[in-house]
Write a protein that holds these residues in place. Structure first.
Motif, mmCIF file in Angstrom:
data_model
loop_
_atom_site.group_PDB
_atom_site.id
_atom_site.type_symbol
_atom_site.label_atom_id
_atom_site.label_comp_id
_atom_site.label_asym_id
_atom_site.label_seq_id
_atom_site.Cartn_x
_atom_site.Cartn_y
_atom_site.Cartn_z
ATOM 1 N N THR A 269 59.505 -63.096 44.787
ATOM 2 C CA THR A 269 58.214 -63.280 43.834
ATOM 3 C C THR A 269 58.600 -62.577 42.742
ATOM 4 N N HIS A 270 58.888 -61.379 42.775
ATOM 5 C CA HIS A 270 59.175 -60.355 41.775
ATOM 6 C C HIS A 270 60.440 -60.990 40.800
ATOM 7 N N LEU A 271 61.301 -61.671 41.340
ATOM 8 C CA LEU A 271 62.460 -62.099 40.626
ATOM 9 C C LEU A 271 61.997 -63.238 39.745
ATOM 10 N N LEU A 272 61.034 -64.045 40.470
ATOM 11 C CA LEU A 272 60.493 -65.339 39.594
ATOM 12 C C LEU A 272 59.422 -64.668 38.484
ATOM 13 N N ASP A 273 58.840 -63.772 38.701
ATOM 14 C CA ASP A 273 57.847 -62.926 37.842
ATOM 15 C C ASP A 273 58.670 -62.563 36.628
ATOM 16 N N GLY A 274 59.860 -61.887 36.945
ATOM 17 C CA GLY A 274 60.585 -61.489 35.820
ATOM 18 C C GLY A 274 61.585 -62.532 35.016
ATOM 19 N N GLY A 275 61.341 -63.864 35.654
ATOM 20 C CA GLY A 275 62.146 -64.639 34.530
ATOM 21 C C GLY A 275 63.408 -65.394 35.426
ATOM 22 N N ALA A 276 63.519 -64.980 36.483
ATOM 23 C CA ALA A 276 64.648 -65.719 37.227
ATOM 24 C C ALA A 276 64.426 -67.176 37.626
ATOM 25 N N ASP A 277 65.446 -67.871 37.364
ATOM 26 C CA ASP A 277 65.429 -69.162 37.594
ATOM 27 C C ASP A 277 65.353 -69.658 39.193
ATOM 28 N N LEU A 278 64.677 -70.738 39.322
ATOM 29 C CA LEU A 278 64.304 -70.896 40.855
ATOM 30 C C LEU A 278 65.595 -71.312 41.551
ATOM 31 N N ARG A 279 66.908 -71.920 40.969
ATOM 32 C CA ARG A 279 68.183 -72.035 41.423
ATOM 33 C C ARG A 279 68.814 -70.809 41.806
ATOM 34 N N GLN A 280 68.516 -69.685 40.932
ATOM 35 C CA GLN A 280 68.843 -68.514 41.199
ATOM 36 C C GLN A 280 68.707 -67.716 42.297
ATOM 37 N N VAL A 281 67.044 -67.715 42.389
ATOM 38 C CA VAL A 281 66.687 -67.364 43.709
ATOM 39 C C VAL A 281 67.072 -67.966 45.079
ATOM 40 N N GLN A 282 67.328 -69.159 44.872
ATOM 41 C CA GLN A 282 67.555 -70.086 46.091
ATOM 42 C C GLN A 282 69.033 -69.423 46.586
ATOM 43 N N GLN A 294 60.505 -73.155 46.679
ATOM 44 C CA GLN A 294 59.560 -73.524 45.957
ATOM 45 C C GLN A 294 58.363 -72.798 46.344
ATOM 46 N N ILE A 295 57.991 -72.432 47.556
ATOM 47 C CA ILE A 295 56.677 -71.728 47.992
ATOM 48 C C ILE A 295 56.456 -70.678 47.047
ATOM 49 N N TYR A 296 57.621 -69.842 46.707
ATOM 50 C CA TYR A 296 57.549 -68.646 45.974
ATOM 51 C C TYR A 296 56.756 -69.085 44.641
ATOM 52 N N THR A 297 57.042 -70.449 43.966
ATOM 53 C CA THR A 297 56.356 -70.479 42.584
ATOM 54 C C THR A 297 54.938 -70.483 42.887
ATOM 55 N N HIS A 298 54.440 -71.236 44.037
ATOM 56 C CA HIS A 298 53.089 -71.148 44.192
ATOM 57 C C HIS A 298 52.510 -69.453 44.208
ATOM 58 N N VAL A 299 53.228 -68.732 44.888
ATOM 59 C CA VAL A 299 52.929 -67.250 44.742
ATOM 60 C C VAL A 299 52.837 -66.657 43.359
ATOM 61 N N SER A 300 53.754 -67.113 42.558
ATOM 62 C CA SER A 300 54.078 -66.541 41.222
ATOM 63 C C SER A 300 52.807 -67.165 40.375
#
Length: 315
Positions: A269-282, A294-300
């Motif tokens: 979640t913190h990675l996505l909040d910081g601007g990381a791409d969903l594919r990179q987080v995957q 994608q569940i983490y996008t809902h959290v963000s």
């Protein structure tokens, strides 16, 4: 014996579930279940923990269904109905349904069943709750609050907490890390994930510094040459010990019901909040499917809405 077969044996997936003896229940059904589990290990590449789960479910099914000749849709529904009467959760019912459907498909393809009997089973829907996560300040405080009985254990536990939060790796993955898997100069660690899939993930300066401090004292605890992290007896640390480390730190930090997996959720979640791409987080988390990530996008999004409602004058 192949290497993956050896790994499965060491991991214990082919040990009969508690209370079930292969000598007592040496039936054709149990033999087929064992063959199916071997297929999951050697061909599909499922993890030892997943295979143990399938095998436990299928052995429970065999107790009700009996031999493969009685493997029919009504008998499977009877077995699941017993689970409902026992008050089993929807998650348990969904897992059992998935186990028996996979076995049924395999058995039909290999000629043990004329029809895929379980194909018509409907899995109950599970309401997925958003994972528990820490705020950025909470996470920073948490990883600095290792509660240990000795200096060596404190340094080890601090390194474990930092690495879990830095990489979002699973507990089992952390336990499997060897000394040679860590590239300290490039700040990268090689991880063996689910299905024996290997990935390399980065870690930051805080984790690097904590690892260096742990390695300075590791020799005083270690009786095993290869493992990065060891327990109090000097052998490779296990998942239960890591969960205790996280639990102790959570209590010191005043955080309720925090699991190691919560650190994985928090990192993503913190990675996505910081601007990381969903594919990179995957890729970082080792998810085989983007749907899981994608569940983490809902959290963000939820956190963004909460921040908006608190901060915006027109909210």
């Amino acid at each position: 014996m192949g290497e993956s077969k050896k790994k499965a044996t060491r991991s214990g997936w082919n040990v009969s579930p508690s209370g079930i003896s292969k000598d007592v229940h040496a039936t054709r059904m149990h033999t087929l279940i064992d063959d199916f589990c071997e297929h999951l290990d050697l061909v599909v590449g499922r993890s030892a923990a997943t295979i143990r789960g399938y095998r436990s479910d299928l052995y429970a099914m065999a107790e009700v269904v009996g031999d493969i000749d009685r493997f029919t849709l009504p008998k499977l529904r009877e077995w699941l109905g017993i689970a409902v009467d026992e008050g089993r959760s929807r998650a348990t019912l969904a897992r059992r349904t998935a186990s028996v459907k996979a076995f049924s498909s395999w058995a039909q393809k290999n000629g043990y069943l004329k029809v895929d009997e379980a194909a018509r089973l409907v899995s109950p829907k599970i309401n997925r709750e958003l994972p528990k996560i820490l705020g950025e300040q909470q996470a920073g405080d948490f990883v600095e609050n290792a509660a240990s009985s000795s200096e060596e254990e404190f340094l080890r536990d601090s390194a474990i907490l930092e690495l879990l939060y830095a990489t979002g790796m699973r507990v089992a993955e952390l336990c499997g890390i060897d000394l040679g898997d860590v590239d300290h100069d490039r700040q990268m660690v090689r991880i063996l994930g689910k299905g024996n899939k290997e990935r390399v993930v980065p870690f930051g300066d805080a984790a690097r510094d904590s690892l260096a401090k742990w390695l300075d004292v590791r020799a005083a605890m270690a009786k095993e040459d290869s493992a990065l992290f060891v327990g109090v007896r000097g052998k490779r640390i296990n998942a239960r010990q890591v969960r205790r480390i996280v639990d102790r730190a959570a209590k010191v930090s005043g955080v309720d019901h925090l699991s190691p997996h919560s650190l994985r959720h928090t990192a993503a979640t913190h990675l996505l909040d910081g601007g990381a791409d969903l594919r990179q987080v995957q890729e970082l988390l080792g998810h085989s499917s983007m749907q899981t990530t994608q569940i983490y996008t809902h959290v963000s999004n939820k956190r963004l809405l909460e921040a908006f409602n608190k901060a915006h004058p027109r909210a």
